[in-house]
Design a protein around this motif. Structure first.
Motif, PDB file in Angstrom:
ATOM      1  N   TYR A  92      55.897 -17.811  60.640  1.00  0.00           N
ATOM      2  CA  TYR A  92      55.557 -19.032  59.899  1.00  0.00           C
ATOM      3  C   TYR A  92      55.858 -20.284  60.733  1.00  0.00           C
ATOM      4  N   ARG A  93      57.023 -20.325  61.358  1.00  0.00           N
ATOM      5  CA  ARG A  93      57.413 -21.507  62.126  1.00  0.00           C
ATOM      6  C   ARG A  93      56.529 -21.693  63.353  1.00  0.00           C
ATOM      7  N   LEU A  94      56.020 -20.594  63.907  1.00  0.00           N
ATOM      8  CA  LEU A  94      55.149 -20.678  65.074  1.00  0.00           C
ATOM      9  C   LEU A  94      53.696 -20.947  64.708  1.00  0.00           C
ATOM     10  N   GLY A  95      53.436 -21.066  63.412  1.00  0.00           N
ATOM     11  CA  GLY A  95      52.084 -21.364  62.967  1.00  0.00           C
ATOM     12  C   GLY A  95      51.159 -20.167  62.953  1.00  0.00           C
ATOM     13  N   MET A  96      51.723 -18.953  63.043  1.00  0.00           N
ATOM     14  CA  MET A  96      50.894 -17.747  63.035  1.00  0.00           C
ATOM     15  C   MET A  96      50.488 -17.344  61.627  1.00  0.00           C
ATOM     16  N   SER A  97      51.139 -17.904  60.617  1.00  0.00           N
ATOM     17  CA  SER A  97      50.842 -17.539  59.233  1.00  0.00           C
ATOM     18  C   SER A  97      51.355 -18.644  58.322  1.00  0.00           C
ATOM     19  N   GLY A  98      51.015 -18.536  57.035  1.00  0.00           N
ATOM     20  CA  GLY A  98      51.509 -19.476  56.057  1.00  0.00           C
ATOM     21  C   GLY A  98      52.893 -19.101  55.569  1.00  0.00           C
ATOM     22  N   ALA A  99      53.486 -19.988  54.763  1.00  0.00           N
ATOM     23  CA  ALA A  99      54.829 -19.747  54.242  1.00  0.00           C
ATOM     24  C   ALA A  99      54.871 -18.537  53.326  1.00  0.00           C
ATOM     25  N   ASP A 100      53.715 -18.149  52.763  1.00  0.00           N
ATOM     26  CA  ASP A 100      53.693 -17.038  51.820  1.00  0.00           C
ATOM     27  C   ASP A 100      53.907 -15.690  52.482  1.00  0.00           C
ATOM     28  N   GLU A 161      61.103 -23.446  41.637  1.00  0.00           N
ATOM     29  CA  GLU A 161      59.735 -23.962  41.679  1.00  0.00           C
ATOM     30  C   GLU A 161      59.178 -23.844  43.099  1.00  0.00           C
ATOM     31  N   GLY A 162      57.991 -23.224  43.224  1.00  0.00           N
ATOM     32  CA  GLY A 162      57.358 -23.066  44.521  1.00  0.00           C
ATOM     33  C   GLY A 162      57.822 -21.861  45.308  1.00  0.00           C
ATOM     34  N   PHE A 163      58.635 -20.987  44.699  1.00  0.00           N
ATOM     35  CA  PHE A 163      59.136 -19.808  45.410  1.00  0.00           C
ATOM     36  C   PHE A 163      57.981 -18.909  45.831  1.00  0.00           C
ATOM     37  N   MET A 164      58.018 -18.435  47.088  1.00  0.00           N
ATOM     38  CA  MET A 164      57.025 -17.507  47.611  1.00  0.00           C
ATOM     39  C   MET A 164      57.725 -16.461  48.469  1.00  0.00           C
ATOM     40  N   SER A 165      57.285 -15.229  48.360  1.00  0.00           N
ATOM     41  CA  SER A 165      57.776 -14.150  49.208  1.00  0.00           C
ATOM     42  C   SER A 165      56.718 -13.066  49.230  1.00  0.00           C
ATOM     43  N   SER A 166      56.304 -12.642  50.435  1.00  0.00           N
ATOM     44  CA  SER A 166      55.228 -11.658  50.522  1.00  0.00           C
ATOM     45  C   SER A 166      55.671 -10.277  50.056  1.00  0.00           C
ATOM     46  N   ASP A 167      56.968 -10.054  49.995  1.00  0.00           N
ATOM     47  CA  ASP A 167      57.516  -8.789  49.492  1.00  0.00           C
ATOM     48  C   ASP A 167      58.744  -9.157  48.669  1.00  0.00           C
ATOM     49  N   TYR A 168      58.703  -8.904  47.377  1.00  0.00           N
ATOM     50  CA  TYR A 168      59.778  -9.401  46.503  1.00  0.00           C
ATOM     51  C   TYR A 168      60.203  -8.307  45.539  1.00  0.00           C
ATOM     52  N   PHE A 169      61.466  -7.865  45.672  1.00  0.00           N
ATOM     53  CA  PHE A 169      62.048  -6.829  44.823  1.00  0.00           C
ATOM     54  C   PHE A 169      63.395  -7.326  44.298  1.00  0.00           C
ATOM     55  N   PRO A 170      63.402  -8.149  43.250  1.00  0.00           N
ATOM     56  CA  PRO A 170      64.659  -8.694  42.730  1.00  0.00           C
ATOM     57  C   PRO A 170      65.549  -7.626  42.106  1.00  0.00           C
ATOM     58  N   LEU A 171      66.845  -7.879  42.075  1.00  0.00           N
ATOM     59  CA  LEU A 171      67.801  -6.919  41.523  1.00  0.00           C
ATOM     60  C   LEU A 171      67.530  -6.627  40.053  1.00  0.00           C
ATOM     61  N   PHE A 172      67.056  -7.629  39.329  1.00  0.00           N
ATOM     62  CA  PHE A 172      66.623  -7.417  37.949  1.00  0.00           C
ATOM     63  C   PHE A 172      65.096  -7.441  37.948  1.00  0.00           C
ATOM     64  N   PRO A 173      64.381  -6.353  37.730  1.00  0.00           N
ATOM     65  CA  PRO A 173      64.812  -5.086  37.129  1.00  0.00           C
ATOM     66  C   PRO A 173      65.097  -3.948  38.116  1.00  0.00           C
ATOM     67  N   GLN A 174      64.935  -4.183  39.451  1.00  0.00           N
ATOM     68  CA  GLN A 174      64.895  -3.063  40.388  1.00  0.00           C
ATOM     69  C   GLN A 174      66.214  -2.285  40.469  1.00  0.00           C
ATOM     70  N   LEU A 175      67.350  -2.980  40.370  1.00  0.00           N
ATOM     71  CA  LEU A 175      68.637  -2.273  40.360  1.00  0.00           C
ATOM     72  C   LEU A 175      68.706  -1.309  39.181  1.00  0.00           C
ATOM     73  N   GLY A 176      68.060  -1.676  38.085  1.00  0.00           N
ATOM     74  CA  GLY A 176      67.993  -0.773  36.931  1.00  0.00           C
ATOM     75  C   GLY A 176      67.274   0.513  37.265  1.00  0.00           C
TER      76      GLY A 176
END
Length: 239
Positions: A92-100, A161-176
């Protein structure tokens, strides 16, 4: 699964199938996202995209009951997740992709934290583990989409607000899901023996899936650069 002699082949094989499905899904995604191909995605792709991650986390919880040194393995897996974060942030910082494209709390971060936390809860009986897992999973669905001003709560499933992540596995519900998988492992595999002792586990196909399952971390780390390279090759061959 402490050593190669005591490994339960069907769990290794299932993990291998899961990681191969991840490769296929990521390749099709890259064709669409980076390559600009308009694909009609089949039903199995949608199923894997929606539920494949949960199945993998359940399986990881099951396997956690069979091995040792959970904290050590968790630290290694979490460090691998941070490596992916660093690489994607650099892109992202090198401009190879977007922030997402930046991975902020992906599946490896999640599994690392789950493995580190599991020893605290491993003495709970299966019913208590399953109950705790269900509570965490339901809570995760209840807080999905909740926006909070604190930017550091996203690993829990509370995003800003504005959170982005191309791979997102939060503890709730995944820890469950992880705890439910651990409850399954403590029940179904309480003897720490295979449930499928036949000869199929020794066939070349099963051995291949088992090998993929045992090397799943390395395959996960290496597959995306390879998939991206193949995509570049496909694009270069286009007229």
């Amino acid at each position: 699964m402490a050593n190669s002699k005591s490994r339960i082949w069907e769990l290794d094989a299932l993990r291998g199938v899961c990681i191969l499905c991840v490769i296929v899904v990521h390749f099709l995604f890259d064709l669409s996202f980076f390559g600009g191909f308009h694909l009609t995605l089949p039903a199995w792709y949608v199923f894997i995209q929606e539920y494949g991650g949960a199945i993998f986390v359940l399986l990881s919880g099951c396997c956690a009951t069979l091995g040792t040194r959970s904290v050590r393995r968790g630290c290694i897996v979490f460090a691998a997740g941070m490596l992916i974060t660093g690489v994607t942030y650099g892109m992202y910082r090198l401009g190879m992709s977007g922030a997402d494209v930046v991975v902020k709390f992906g599946v490896l971060h999640l599994l690392g934290v789950c493995m580190i936390l599991y020893p605290i809860f491993k003495k709970l009986p299966p019913a208590a583990l399953a109950g705790l897992g269900i509570i965490i999973a339901v809570t995760g669905f209840a807080i999905r989409g909740v926006i909070v001003p604190q930017r550091w709560l996203f690993p829990l499933g509370l995003v800003y607000e504005g959170f982005m992540s191309s791979d997102y596995f939060p503890l709730f519900p995944q820890l469950g899901y992880f705890f439910i998988g651990a409850a399954i492992g403590k029940t179904v595999y309480r003897e720490k023996k295979t449930l499928l002792p036949g000869t199929f586990g020794k066939t070349p196909l099963a051995r291949f899936f088992c090998w993929c399952g045992r090397q799943s971390l390395f395959i996960y780390l290496l597959h995306q650069p390879i998939v991206y390279g193949l995509l570049e090759l496909v694009l270069a061959l286009q007229p």
